[in-house]
Design a protein around this motif. Structure first.
Motif, short mmCIF file in Angstrom:
data_model
loop_
_atom_site.label_atom_id
_atom_site.label_comp_id
_atom_site.label_asym_id
_atom_site.label_seq_id
_atom_site.Cartn_x
_atom_site.Cartn_y
_atom_site.Cartn_z
N ASN A 50 0.75 -1.04 -0.19
CA ASN A 50 -0.09 -0.13 -0.08
C ASN A 50 0.84 1.30 -0.07
O ASN A 50 1.41 1.58 1.07
CB ASN A 50 -0.89 -0.10 1.29
N ASN A 125 -3.24 -4.78 8.69
CA ASN A 125 -2.92 -4.86 7.43
C ASN A 125 -2.72 -3.31 6.76
O ASN A 125 -2.66 -3.54 5.52
CB ASN A 125 -4.00 -5.67 6.68
N THR A 129 -3.22 -3.35 2.74
CA THR A 129 -4.54 -2.87 2.15
C THR A 129 -5.02 -1.56 2.63
O THR A 129 -4.33 -0.81 3.40
CB THR A 129 -5.81 -3.90 2.66
N ASP B 53 -8.42 5.08 1.51
CA ASP B 53 -7.77 5.57 2.77
C ASP B 53 -8.47 6.74 3.37
O ASP B 53 -8.62 6.65 4.58
CB ASP B 53 -6.22 5.53 2.76
#
Lengths: 231, 86
Positions: A50, A125, A129, B53
């Motif tokens: 990520n 994670n 992710t 995010d």
């Protein structure tokens, strides 16, 4: 009348500023050199699947430490202001808050472990992710909120919460300092082996940092919620 | 007009409606709920713009925790000169 005139003039000034901004706007058709470096070299350099986490935790790690500090200061401020208020209320014993309905209580018994586990999953994670310490901590605090909805008189164990928070904050800075001595700089994640790309235990110290941030944010937001809930 | 653009425009309209309602509404609780609603639409828009995010932060903090903390805070305040307990 003068007030309305000032409001109108302010709006006009803001509109002029934004018109200038909007008229010069061109959609970026290629990345800036710095962003290009992150995208091209980031995965090999830091080993995080990520890329957002690689930027947030390592390249811009100092900013994240600042954010954690801001959150810590606001939690401390809330604690200071609302704890003083509670002492005064101790004189007159308050009646218990209304218990919630059985429906809510049963649903929370089912959902609370899942919410907490999901929060932990998100920050463990974080380097693989979407999500990370802040998001996972916020989900954990949502779990605490569910608890307070079902049992309004529930109390958190302040000793454990405080120690967990201090331990994780201290550990975060310690990991950052280890980066100076064992790797390239403050909050450098490469003093631990980078491991296989995309595995759970990879990307050096990044999972460690995000677990610590997740614990810290989760406990802080939970304690803030409890302070606002009152006794 | 593609379907994504249509959804994005609808979400923008939702954000604007929520924000304006939060300013205009007289009831404090309704205004807080409207602000939370604006946050929720923004979170969905972030997912559409490929920023999961940010979307997670916005959904959990902006529309979840912040709304509840506002509600708790309103619960603990009293209108000036109001001596009743609720």
């Amino acid at each position: 009348m003068a007030k309305r005139l000032f409001i109108f003039l302010t709006l006009l000034a803001v509109a002029a500023m934004f018109f200038d901004f909007a008229s010069h706007f061109r959609p970026a058709d290629k990345l800036s050199p710095l962003a290009e470096h992150y995208v091209a070299e980031g995965p090999q350099e830091l080993g995080a699947a990520n890329l957002v986490t690689a930027v947030v935790v390592t390249y811009r790690g100092l900013d994240t430490l600042g954010e954690v500090t801001v959150l810590f200061l606001s939690a401390a401020g809330v604690g200071l202001l609302l704890a003083g208020r509670r002492k005064r209320e101790d004189a007159e014993p308050q009646e218990d808050l209304h218990p919630s309905s059985e429906l809510v209580q049963t649903a929370v018994q089912f959902l609370l472990p899942i919410a907490m586990l999901f929060g932990v999953y998100i920050f463990v994670n974080g380097h693989l992710t979407p999500g990370g310490g802040f998001q996972g901590g916020a989900v954990i605090a949502s779990g605490t909120l569910l608890l307070f909805l079902a049992l309004p008189n529930a109390k958190l164990h302040h000793g454990i919460m405080g120690e967990l928070e201090s331990f994780s904050g201290f550990g975060y800075v310690l990991v950052g300092l280890l980066g100076i001595f064992l790797a390239g700089g403050f909050l450098d994640n490469r003093f631990l082996p980078l491991g296989d790309f995309g595995r759970l235990l990879s990307a050096g110290a990044m999972p460690l940092i995000y677990v610590l941030i997740g614990l810290k944010v989760g406990t802080e937001l939970s304690v803030v919620l409890e302070r606002f809930k009152g006794e | 007009m593609t379907i994504e653009l249509l959804i994005a425009l609808l979400l923008c309209a939702g954000i604007l409606t929520g924000g304006v309602l939060a300013v205009v509404l007289h009831g404090t609780v309704s205004a807080i709920i409207a602000a939370g609603l604006a946050s929720l639409f923004a979170a969905v828009l972030y997912v559409l713009l490929a920023a999961p995010d940010v979307a997670m932060t916005e959904a959990s903090i902006g529309s979840g925790l912040a709304t509840v903390i506002f509600l708790y805070a309103v619960n603990r305040t009293r209108r000036y000169g109001d001596d009743s307990d609720d």
